[in-house]
Design an enzyme around this catalytic site. Structure first.
Site, PDB file in Angstrom:
ATOM      1  N   VAL A  45       0.840  -1.207   0.000  1.00 40.98           N
ATOM      2  CA  VAL A  45       0.000   0.000   0.000  1.00 40.98           C
ATOM      3  C   VAL A  45       0.874   1.255   0.000  1.00 40.98           C
ATOM      4  O   VAL A  45       0.617   2.214  -0.750  1.00 40.98           O
ATOM      5  CB  VAL A  45      -0.953  -0.002   1.212  1.00 40.98           C
ATOM      6  CG1 VAL A  45      -1.771   1.296   1.255  1.00 40.98           C
ATOM      7  CG2 VAL A  45      -1.892  -1.199   1.159  1.00 40.98           C
ATOM      8  N   CYS A  46       1.921   1.252   0.821  1.00 39.98           N
ATOM      9  CA  CYS A  46       2.812   2.411   0.894  1.00 39.98           C
ATOM     10  C   CYS A  46       3.462   2.706  -0.463  1.00 39.98           C
ATOM     11  O   CYS A  46       3.664   3.867  -0.836  1.00 39.98           O
ATOM     12  CB  CYS A  46       3.899   2.175   1.944  1.00 39.98           C
ATOM     13  SG  CYS A  46       3.285   1.860   3.600  1.00 39.98           S
ATOM     14  N   THR A  47       3.797   1.659  -1.191  1.00 41.57           N
ATOM     15  CA  THR A  47       4.438   1.836  -2.495  1.00 41.57           C
ATOM     16  C   THR A  47       3.512   2.566  -3.461  1.00 41.57           C
ATOM     17  O   THR A  47       3.954   3.430  -4.224  1.00 41.57           O
ATOM     18  CB  THR A  47       4.856   0.466  -3.061  1.00 41.57           C
ATOM     19  OG1 THR A  47       5.776  -0.146  -2.145  1.00 41.57           O
ATOM     20  CG2 THR A  47       5.516   0.597  -4.423  1.00 41.57           C
ATOM     21  N   LEU A  98       3.177   6.485  -2.098  1.00 45.36           N
ATOM     22  CA  LEU A  98       4.303   7.365  -2.401  1.00 45.36           C
ATOM     23  C   LEU A  98       4.403   7.641  -3.896  1.00 45.36           C
ATOM     24  O   LEU A  98       4.754   8.748  -4.309  1.00 45.36           O
ATOM     25  CB  LEU A  98       5.594   6.751  -1.870  1.00 45.36           C
ATOM     26  CG  LEU A  98       5.736   6.863  -0.346  1.00 45.36           C
ATOM     27  CD1 LEU A  98       6.780   5.894   0.176  1.00 45.36           C
ATOM     28  CD2 LEU A  98       6.091   8.273   0.057  1.00 45.36           C
TER      29      LEU A  98
END
Length: 225
Positions: A45-47, A50
């Site tokens: 999810v973070c990928t 960002l």
């Protein structure tokens, strides 16, 4: 420390980032800022998040907003992760990401998760961050706080919309209604009489004595484009 609230001064700190060491208040300078946390590097999810912020970098810059991410890994991990983010999202991520391996900044801003909330986001007794968002103005005051669980990716278009509302309400005596979008009708602030509102805004529509809609002056319409 007292809990961080809207109107609190954003705590200052020094940190290592992917673009070099920073002192947070100096980094903000005379701009607005968005500080947003991520549970860990090399997570799915973070990928995507960002990458989305990298795509929206011109939109944040247009609003004089500096963005800065945070994750609880070291700089070496960050640098390798940025390569993945750029490749998967077809971007060139240029904004800084804080290396908060010791969780000093995450603790300062109360970003850490708990076993009671999400045991999967606490490993060997060590908590990772939730998805915190702090919008901070040039006076270093916190103007908006959002907290998402690790499982839910953030809507950065909504964060931009909220920044538009905050900046507009700093310039004009207004509030923004539900689902407002830039260019739409605004609500006359309760401190402004209808008579005075008619001197400020091109059109004022009174739905209720306490609910007055208005169109913005032409120069504000240009400002929002």
């Amino acid at each position: 420390m007292a809990p961080l609230r809207l109107g609190s001064v954003a705590p200052d700190f020094s940190a290592e980032t992917t673009t070099g060491p920073i002192k947070f208040h100096d980094f903000i300078g005379d701009s607005w800022a968005v500080l947003f946390s991520h549970p860990a590097d090399f997570t799915p999810v973070c990928t995507t998040e960002l990458g989305e912020v990298a795509k929206l970098a011109p939109q944040f810059a247009k609003r004089s907003v500096k963005v800065i991410g945070l994750s609880t890994n070291d700089l070496a991990d960050h640098d390798r992760w940025v390569d993945d983010i750029n490749e998967v999202n077809n971007v060139n991520l240029a904004f800084p990401i804080i290396a908060d391996k010791d969780r000093d900044v995450a603790t300062l801003y109360d970003m850490l998760d708990s076993v009671e909330h999400d045991a999967s986001n606490v490993v060997n007794g060590i908590p990772f961050t939730v998805r915190s968002v702090f919008v901070i103005d040039p006076a270093k005051k916190i103007r908006l706080i959002l907290t998402y669980p690790a499982s839910c990716g953030r809507n950065f278009d909504e964060i931009l919309r909220a920044i538009d509302s905050l900046q507009l309400s700093d310039r004009q005596p207004i509030a923004t209604p539900a689902n407002w979008q830039p260019g739409g009708e605004v609500i006359v602030h309760v401190s402004v009489s209808t008579e005075k509102a008619k001197q400020i805004f091109p059109e004022v529509r009174e739905a209720l004595p306490y609910l007055r809609f208005a169109t913005l002056p032409a120069e504000e319409g240009e400002e929002e484009k």
